[in-house]
Design an enzyme around this catalytic site. Structure first.
Site, PDB file in Angstrom:
ATOM      1  N   ASP A 197       0.581  -1.234  -0.005  1.00 12.62           N
ATOM      2  CA  ASP A 197      -0.083   0.179   0.025  1.00 12.62           C
ATOM      3  C   ASP A 197       0.746   1.266  -0.075  1.00 12.62           C
ATOM      4  OD1 ASP A 197      -2.366   1.459  -0.018  1.00 12.62           O
ATOM      5  OD2 ASP A 197      -2.624   1.113   2.069  1.00 12.62           O
ATOM      6  N   GLU A 207       1.904   3.895  -4.029  1.00 10.19           N
ATOM      7  CA  GLU A 207       1.305   2.511  -4.223  1.00 10.19           C
ATOM      8  C   GLU A 207       2.316   1.742  -4.966  1.00 10.19           C
ATOM      9  OE1 GLU A 207      -3.463   3.632  -3.696  1.00 10.19           O
ATOM     10  OE2 GLU A 207      -2.303   3.594  -5.734  1.00 10.19           O
ATOM     11  N   ASP A 250      -5.166  -2.831  -2.448  1.00  5.38           N
ATOM     12  CA  ASP A 250      -6.446  -2.116  -2.453  1.00  5.38           C
ATOM     13  C   ASP A 250      -6.615  -0.972  -3.456  1.00  5.38           C
ATOM     14  OD1 ASP A 250      -5.627   0.158  -1.050  1.00  5.38           O
ATOM     15  OD2 ASP A 250      -5.346  -0.818   0.451  1.00  5.38           O
ATOM     16  N   ASP A 300      -1.183  -1.331   5.023  1.00  3.95           N
ATOM     17  CA  ASP A 300      -1.548   0.341   5.363  1.00  3.95           C
ATOM     18  C   ASP A 300      -1.054   1.109   6.403  1.00  3.95           C
ATOM     19  OD1 ASP A 300      -3.492   2.605   4.922  1.00  3.95           O
ATOM     20  OD2 ASP A 300      -4.038   1.880   6.810  1.00  3.95           O
ATOM     21  N   HIS A 342      23.020  31.245  -1.681  1.00  5.97           N
ATOM     22  CA  HIS A 342      24.463  30.777  -1.079  1.00  5.97           C
ATOM     23  C   HIS A 342      24.482  31.729   0.328  1.00  5.97           C
ATOM     24  CE1 HIS A 342      26.288  34.833  -1.965  1.00  5.97           C
ATOM     25  NE2 HIS A 342      25.903  34.594  -2.895  1.00  5.97           N
ATOM     26  N   ARG A 378      30.938  30.438  -4.212  1.00  5.30           N
ATOM     27  CA  ARG A 378      30.437  30.665  -2.933  1.00  5.30           C
ATOM     28  C   ARG A 378      29.067  29.568  -3.121  1.00  5.30           C
ATOM     29  NH1 ARG A 378      30.289  35.012  -6.043  1.00  5.30           N
ATOM     30  NH2 ARG A 378      28.231  35.918  -6.888  1.00  5.30           N
ATOM     31  N   GLU A 395      25.050  34.114 -11.202  1.00  5.87           N
ATOM     32  CA  GLU A 395      24.655  35.255 -10.929  1.00  5.87           C
ATOM     33  C   GLU A 395      24.570  36.174 -12.135  1.00  5.87           C
ATOM     34  OE1 GLU A 395      22.511  37.303  -9.974  1.00  5.87           O
ATOM     35  OE2 GLU A 395      22.787  37.605  -7.595  1.00  5.87           O
TER      36      GLU A 395
END
Length: 444
Positions: free
Chosen positions: A9, A50, A75, A124, A248, A300, A324
């Site tokens: 399950d 599942e 199930d 379950d 960072h 960095r 950057e």
């Protein structure tokens, strides 16, 4: 030929949301429980959980006896009908899981049966135990009945008259060891290939928080990252690709508020920055949802990512598109210094996303184009998974801006602290949801 019963399950608290699975292998003749398996798998849908439970159950059975016949009882009508071939598998997150499950045993050795939920209580319960453990930032640990497999006096000893194919008759300890080894290997193998998987995060979830205030703050942040999609969209698209965005840690230039882009000296973290990275690593370890780490190529960010990766037990990939903005001649200067030296260029830069910093830097429009292309590339690469992106102010603000559909000037209306966490989820229909922004609770 031995015959095993596999009951499995899975569940998701949010669909998608924090998810886990449980699986039980029992002897068809005696009814004795031979193995249990459960795992918290991070953010995933019910269906993924599942399928993961089915896969774990089949692998546990194979570890006990690869020559056995297996009868699977679940199930989940969807899983049963798809594995028997009566229903077509359409969702891309389900196909690789179903294919992997079909390969565990040769064709014809596995049969499937749907059972009502009330007859699947054991699996379950295990799935819920795994989700509860994940909520606490822990790994699921076997119950007493499964732990007893380690000794001949446990449940496996009751079936000791059934020979093990790769050990002496009645060698329950060897059988249990094979189950554990197979499941550990399966978790590691699946971590890079399936949605919502955190099998490689065993070390990450080992961290614990003993301070109640920090735990409460982390729980709030974790709920924000794991919140299911709001709105009117369909609920069956599968789990989103979730980017956890980490700026960072602090560098010597950060407290001075100097321009520090990709065209300058590329400073390393300060001592404060390294401590911030450690704190970010601790909170991410407690959440246990990050499955991969991608970083900007700058020093960095690579240093920050390395500290996180060491705590989470993950590898780091470098993506140039996360670097950057290049601030040209402004690198290393304060805002005031730029205003004194290049007032016209600064005014234009503040007025238009197409304006470049002095000296041939990168405009915000160019940065947005680069970041959007990188976003699309990473969404495709990490569909349905949670990935940590260690990057910078402008890329993070740009990802948030694009997700919100906000205009370029929104970049100047966001505050983003060093080592702060943000999160954006990207769905299969092209929509996005900002789930967290500039969270610094882990730094206090």
């Amino acid at each position: 030929m031995r015959e095993f019963i596999v009951e499995a399950d899975g569940g998701s608290r949010g669909n998608p949301g924090p998810a886990g699975y449980g699986a039980v292998v029992s002897d068809a003749a005696t009814g004795q429980t031979l193995a249990e398996a459960a795992e918290f798998i991070g953010v995933a849908t019910n269906n993924v959980a599942e399928y993961r439970g089915l896969l774990a159950g089949l692998r546990a059975a194979h570890a006990l006896d690869p020559q056995a016949a297996v009868h699977v009882r679940m199930d989940s009508k969807l899983v049963i009908e798809q594995m028997t071939g009566r229903w077509k598998i359409k969702h891309p997150a389900m196909k690789p899981l179903a294919a992997e499950a079909a390969r565990v045993f040769p064709p014809g050795r596995v049969t499937y049966e749907w059972i009502p939920r009330e007859r699947n209580k054991h699996a379950d319960r295990l799935a819920n135990e795994a989700m509860d453990a994940g909520k606490r930032g822990e790994q699921w640990s076997p119950s007493a009945s499964t732990a007893a497999l380690d000794t001949p006096s446990g449940p496996a000893a009751a079936a000791a008259d059934v020979p093990e194919p790769s050990g002496p008759p009645g060698d329950a300890t060897a059988g249990a060891a094979r189950v554990r080894a197979a499941l550990a290997s399966a978790a590691a193998d699946a971590s890079g290939a399936t949605s919502g998987d955190t099998g490689a995060d065993a070390g990450a979830r080992a961290g614990t928080d003993t301070e109640a205030a920090a735990a409460d703050a982390d729980a709030r942040a974790a709920r924000a990252v794991a919140t299911p999609r709001a709105g009117w969209g369909p609920a069956d698209m599968g789990p989103p690709a979730t980017f956890v965005l980490l700026r960072h840690g602090e560098t010597p230039l950060t407290p001075q508020k100097r321009f520090s882009g990709s065209g300058g000296s590329d400073p390393s973290l300060s001592e404060v920055g390294r401590e911030q990275a450690e704190r970010a690593a601790a909170v991410l370890a407690r959440r246990g949802t990050v499955q991969a780490i991608v970083t900007s190529p700058l020093a960095r960010t690579r240093e920050t990512a390395g500290i996180i990766a060491a705590r989470l037990g993950l590898d780091v990939s470098v993506e140039d598109g996360l670097r950057e903005t290049d601030f040209g001649a402004w690198e290393g200067l304060t805002f005031g210094e730029v205003g004194e030296r290049h007032p016209d260029d600064l005014s234009a830069w503040l007025s238009s996303p197409d304006a470049e910093p002095t000296g041939g830097g990168e405009s915000f429009a160019a940065t947005a184009t680069r970041v959007a292309a990188t976003r699309d590339k990473l969404i495709a690469a990490y569909a349905g998974r949670t990935v940590l992106l260690v990057t910078h102010v402008t890329p993070i603000k740009t990802l948030v801006r694009l997700a919100l559909g906000a205009p370029p000037e929104a970049l100047f209306r966001m505050e983003l602290s060093a080592a702060s966490l943000s999160a954006v989820a990207y769905y299969a229909d092209g929509n996005a949801s900002v789930r967290l922004f500039n969270d610094t609770s882990h730094l206090r």
